[in-house]
Design an enzyme around this catalytic site. Structure first.
Site, mmCIF file in Angstrom:
data_model
loop_
_atom_site.group_PDB
_atom_site.id
_atom_site.type_symbol
_atom_site.label_atom_id
_atom_site.label_comp_id
_atom_site.label_asym_id
_atom_site.label_seq_id
_atom_site.Cartn_x
_atom_site.Cartn_y
_atom_site.Cartn_z
ATOM 1 N N LYS A 1 38.389 35.087 46.190
ATOM 2 C CA LYS A 1 39.493 34.149 45.975
ATOM 3 C C LYS A 1 39.007 32.730 45.694
ATOM 4 O O LYS A 1 39.616 32.004 44.900
ATOM 5 C CB LYS A 1 40.446 34.182 47.171
ATOM 6 C CG LYS A 1 41.163 35.521 47.340
ATOM 7 C CD LYS A 1 42.133 35.489 48.506
ATOM 8 C CE LYS A 1 42.880 36.808 48.638
ATOM 9 N NZ LYS A 1 42.018 37.912 49.060
ATOM 10 N N LYS B 1 42.798 33.371 54.821
ATOM 11 C CA LYS B 1 42.755 34.544 53.952
ATOM 12 C C LYS B 1 41.329 34.972 53.695
ATOM 13 O O LYS B 1 40.438 34.144 53.480
ATOM 14 C CB LYS B 1 43.426 34.239 52.599
ATOM 15 C CG LYS B 1 44.900 33.917 52.686
ATOM 16 C CD LYS B 1 45.447 33.404 51.377
ATOM 17 C CE LYS B 1 45.482 34.441 50.306
ATOM 18 N NZ LYS B 1 46.175 33.943 49.089
ATOM 19 N N GLY C 1 46.518 43.292 49.684
ATOM 20 C CA GLY C 1 47.377 44.147 50.492
ATOM 21 C C GLY C 1 47.691 43.573 51.855
ATOM 22 O O GLY C 1 48.050 44.313 52.770
ATOM 23 N N GLY C 2 47.540 42.242 52.026
ATOM 24 C CA GLY C 2 47.844 41.640 53.309
ATOM 25 C C GLY C 2 46.740 41.775 54.331
ATOM 26 O O GLY C 2 46.875 41.303 55.461
ATOM 27 N N HIS D 1 57.273 35.057 46.300
ATOM 28 C CA HIS D 1 56.069 35.718 45.808
ATOM 29 C C HIS D 1 56.447 36.329 44.460
ATOM 30 O O HIS D 1 57.148 37.331 44.403
ATOM 31 C CB HIS D 1 55.632 36.794 46.809
ATOM 32 C CG HIS D 1 54.381 37.512 46.406
ATOM 33 N ND1 HIS D 1 53.457 37.964 47.318
ATOM 34 C CD2 HIS D 1 53.886 37.867 45.198
ATOM 35 C CE1 HIS D 1 52.464 38.567 46.686
ATOM 36 N NE2 HIS D 1 52.717 38.527 45.393
ATOM 37 N N HIS E 1 52.885 40.738 55.752
ATOM 38 C CA HIS E 1 52.298 40.254 54.495
ATOM 39 C C HIS E 1 52.175 41.361 53.463
ATOM 40 O O HIS E 1 51.410 41.257 52.506
ATOM 41 C CB HIS E 1 50.927 39.599 54.723
ATOM 42 C CG HIS E 1 50.941 38.479 55.701
ATOM 43 N ND1 HIS E 1 51.681 37.332 55.512
ATOM 44 C CD2 HIS E 1 50.325 38.344 56.911
ATOM 45 C CE1 HIS E 1 51.504 36.532 56.547
ATOM 46 N NE2 HIS E 1 50.700 37.123 57.407
ATOM 47 N N GLU F 1 49.283 36.857 40.587
ATOM 48 C CA GLU F 1 50.268 36.576 41.617
ATOM 49 C C GLU F 1 50.392 35.072 41.843
ATOM 50 O O GLU F 1 49.379 34.361 41.918
ATOM 51 C CB GLU F 1 49.892 37.287 42.918
ATOM 52 C CG GLU F 1 49.756 38.795 42.736
ATOM 53 C CD GLU F 1 49.765 39.547 44.053
ATOM 54 O OE1 GLU F 1 49.758 38.902 45.114
ATOM 55 O OE2 GLU F 1 49.784 40.789 44.014
ATOM 56 N N ARG G 1 43.869 45.642 38.933
ATOM 57 C CA ARG G 1 44.175 47.076 38.964
ATOM 58 C C ARG G 1 45.652 47.259 38.641
ATOM 59 O O ARG G 1 46.392 46.285 38.479
ATOM 60 C CB ARG G 1 43.886 47.643 40.353
ATOM 61 C CG ARG G 1 44.593 46.855 41.464
ATOM 62 C CD ARG G 1 44.484 47.509 42.808
ATOM 63 N NE ARG G 1 44.854 46.639 43.907
ATOM 64 C CZ ARG G 1 46.095 46.371 44.278
ATOM 65 N NH1 ARG G 1 47.105 46.885 43.605
ATOM 66 N NH2 ARG G 1 46.351 45.581 45.305
#
Length: 715
Positions: A156, A198, A204-205, A248, A275, A315, A332
């Protein structure tokens, strides 16, 4: 190498190892070969996944004349994706590390089967840089982006730097190399609480926590690190400013090997728990054409910045003013891709296969049009009333709405299958389309009423409550939707009405009658009064006392069997005249019932002493009391300490014998259903015994820790 069972078209073949070593492998008839206009060809693909996404890829592969090869663990031997595949190979035990994440085994299957490509689905190896590179090294087509894009977008901190350089808006945060607790805490203070902690990898949270104050920062940081290490083998963290009540919003992008990239509009995935998304829709409610265009163009810039190929999702976090900021890119196919397919009339898996084989994207940006509105509801084995605790168990009864052009049921299970403790607890995705949002939402609620499951707890009733909430109906959605509307989404359970009790009693009586009649046909003494179920016993009216359990409440009923086949049911100081019949529609039994002249129709399922009624008004479960000699249920564990909420692995133990704890203090961390669960002290006291060590497996309801009350005196 140990002998391994191979299942091909329903037949088992021992000795995969010998086949792997011999290199001599031919099989079956050849399907119509799909040959691209590029340099590659794909006529056989390994689906390196399981469940609904494996089945989803197989459907498109069959449509294109491409043979599908399944891999499966011991836990999935009889699963739906195995039966749908043209070939299937056992690759290891239930644990995903030894099966679906075992890269060498999957590559071996590709070689043995003669496949040219591997489709990773989502999760597991779909965003694994090493796996993508190994595929390339072995001469296999990885149906996904280049490994460089996975690597850059998978970290990230790196992705945010790339996005900033590409002119994509990013949110304030710390993405540096100093990962010491103190430095991260200082950075959080500079950014200002609340902050989002994060993991730099994954999605996927997982590895994601919110710290709302300096006091809880370190606890949340440690928890996020543990989960990230377990999920991604990397516990490096970043810190971001947490935007209260954001939306989101994500954009579906697609790139090819010729430098082209397009966007297929946005999806709103704001309503989440833990999440993780629970319901998605496309397009985003209330988003103007201008904002939609800017979102799409920003997403395409993001894709082109990393030379993206294939299906991907960019996102964004969106504030109340519709300003949006890059959050991450999923390299993906997304779980929620069907809603995009519904509003654009595309098949993204077909696009994946064609682009992976060297073709250009089938249509240009100007040719992609948005039509109507679509919703996807994720149906999970979980208990919403218990903080959405994941569950597992058999699907004793499973009936769904009929699928059609505007209703899709994406699933990897059938009635009789079991939701395994080893994998994600999602049962299915229910996807609907209509001309506008209001019509699509009405269709979603109608279909949810027809999605009926018995055998384990699901979130279907919660999805009905959510989709019927006035704010959701108005499109006023954000990531804090569930906690903000908690009281309305989780209303106190209502007692069953007299009418419902009568329906349950009638369903039970008619089911007994049907079984009695079946016995009568097989009995030699067809005139015995004991084989009669018409309400008469030698010309005497039959009176029956019946007790039903409505939750914890016992309801006593007196039922009089009338000569005309009706019943007078005395319930809660009132007498109701009840009649009806059982109707069979396919494999499903319906109860058509009249209660004091009011006619209704419900789906009826009676299993394990419980009467289940499903109708457009909702669902109800009434049980028959268990005899005392059968009710051997121990509650000692919950009274004297902490018990396991489900089967899982003990990841960390915080306490030892003699420690004093307060109610709510963390005792252990358990990993179950791919999630981390903190087991906390149910009361204050002293630790008397710790039953499990780190790494041990604990069964559901097993006592984990014994506690002694603080005021217990030892003499």
């Amino acid at each position: 190498m140990a002998a391994t069972l191979v299942l091909v078209r329903g037949r088992s073949y021992p000795g995969l190892s010998a086949l792997l070593q011999s290199r001599q492998w031919t099989w079956g008839r050849k399907l119509l070969r799909y040959t691209s206009t590029g340099k590659s060809k794909i006529d056989k693909v390994v689906i390196a996944n399981r469940g609904e996404i494996a089945c989803r890829v197989m459907r498109t592969a069959k449509k294109m004349g491409v043979q599908s090869v399944a891999v499966y663990s011991e836990a999935d031997r009889d699963s739906m994706h195995v039966s749908l595949a043209d070939e299937a190979y056992l690759i290891g035990p239930a644990a995903s590390q030894q099966s679906y994440l075992a890269m060498d085994k999957i590559l071996q299957v590709a070689k043995v089967s003669g496949a040219q490509a591997i489709h990773p689905g989502y999760g597991f190896l779909s965003e694994n840089t090493e796996f993508a590179e190994l595929c390339k090294k072995e001469g296999l087509i990885f149906i996904g982006p280049p490994s460089s894009a996975i690597r850059d977008m998978g970290i990230k901190s790196t992705s945010k730097a790339i996005m900033s350089a590409a002119g994509v808006p990013i949110i304030e945060g710390y993405h540096g190399e100093d990962q010491s607790d103190q430095h991260l805490k200082e950075q959080a203070g500079k950014i200002g609480y609340p902050v989002m902690i994060k993991a730099v990898r994954g999605g996927g949270g997982k590895g994601m926590r919110i710290a709302r104050s300096e006091e809880d920062f370190l606890e949340q940081l440690e928890s996020a690190r543990r989960e990230a290490k377990k999920s991604f083998n990397d516990d490096v963290m970043l810190i971001e400013k947490f935007v209260d009540n954001p939306r989101h919003v994500e954009v579906q992008v697609f790139g090819d090997q010729h430098g082209n990239a397009v966007y297929l509009f946005e999806r709103d995935c704001s309503v989440q728990r833990r999440h993780q998304k629970i319901i998605e829709e496309a397009p985003g409610p209330g988003i103007s054409p201008e904002v939609r265009r800017r979102l799409g163009e920003a997403a395409v810039r993001a894709a082109k910045a990393v030379n993206y190929v294939g299906a991907g999702t960019v996102e964004f976090i969106m504030d109340s003013e519709h300003n949006f900021y890059f959050m991450e890119m999923n390299t993906r196919l997304q779980v929620e891709h069907p809603v995009t397919e519904m509003i654009t009339g595309t098949d993204l898996v077909e696009w994946q296969l064609r682009v992976a084989a060297g073709e250009r994207i089938p249509i240009t940006q100007d040719e992609i049009s948005l039509q109507g509105h679509a919703f996807e509801a994720r149906i999970y084995a979980e208990d919403p009333d218990n903080d959405f605790m994941p569950g597992a168990g058999p699907l004793l009864h499973l009936s769904t709405p009929p699928a059609d052009l505007h209703t899709r049921i994406e699933t990897g299970v059938r009635q009789g299958d079991e939701v395994s403790i080893y994998y994600d607890p999602m049962i299915a995705k229910l996807v609907v389309w209509a001309e506008d949002r209001q019509a699509a939402l009405r269709k979603l609620k109608y279909c949810l009423h027809q999605y009926n499951i018995v055998g384990l707890s699901t979130n279907i009733d919660f999805l009905l409550s959510l989709s019927g909430h006035p704010s959701f109906e108005a499109g006023d959605v954000h990531t804090s939707f569930i906690p903000q509307h908690y009281n309305e989404l989780f209303p106190p359970k209502k007692e069953a009405t007299r009418e419902t009790l009568c329906q349950a009693a009638l369903g039970l009586i008619l089911k007994e009658k049907a079984l009695t009649e079946e016995f009568t046909l097989q009995s030699e003494d067809k005139f015995s009064p004991f084989t009669s179920s018409n309400g008469r016993r030698i010309n005497i009216l039959y009176i029956r006392n019946l007790t039903l359990l409505d939750g914890e409440n016992k309801v006593d009923m007196k039922i009089i069997y009338n000569h005309d086949g009706s019943y007078d049911m005395h319930v809660q100081d009132k007498v109701l005249r009840v009649s009806g019949d059982l109707l069979r529609e396919g494999d499903v039994t319906f109860l058509k019932c009249s209660v004091d002249g009011a006619i209704c129709k419900s789906k009826l399922v009676i299993l394990d002493g419980t009467i289940h009624l499903f109708s457009t008004e909702g669902s109800a479960q009434l049980a028959l009391p268990t005899p005392k000699y059968l009710s051997d249920v121990s509650t000692a564990g919950s009274q004297g300490g902490a018990v396991a909420p489900m089967t899982g692995t003990i990841e960390k133990v915080f306490v030892k014998v003699g420690d004093k704890v307060e109610a709510g203090d963390p005792l252990m961390v358990m990993i179950a259903m791919k999630m981390e669960h903190t087991i906390r002290a149910p009361k204050s006291g002293t630790i008397k015994k710790v039953h499990f060590k780190e790494g041990a497996q604990a069964s559901r309801h097993a006592q984990l820790v014994e506690l002694e009350d603080e005021d217990t005196d030892s003499e």
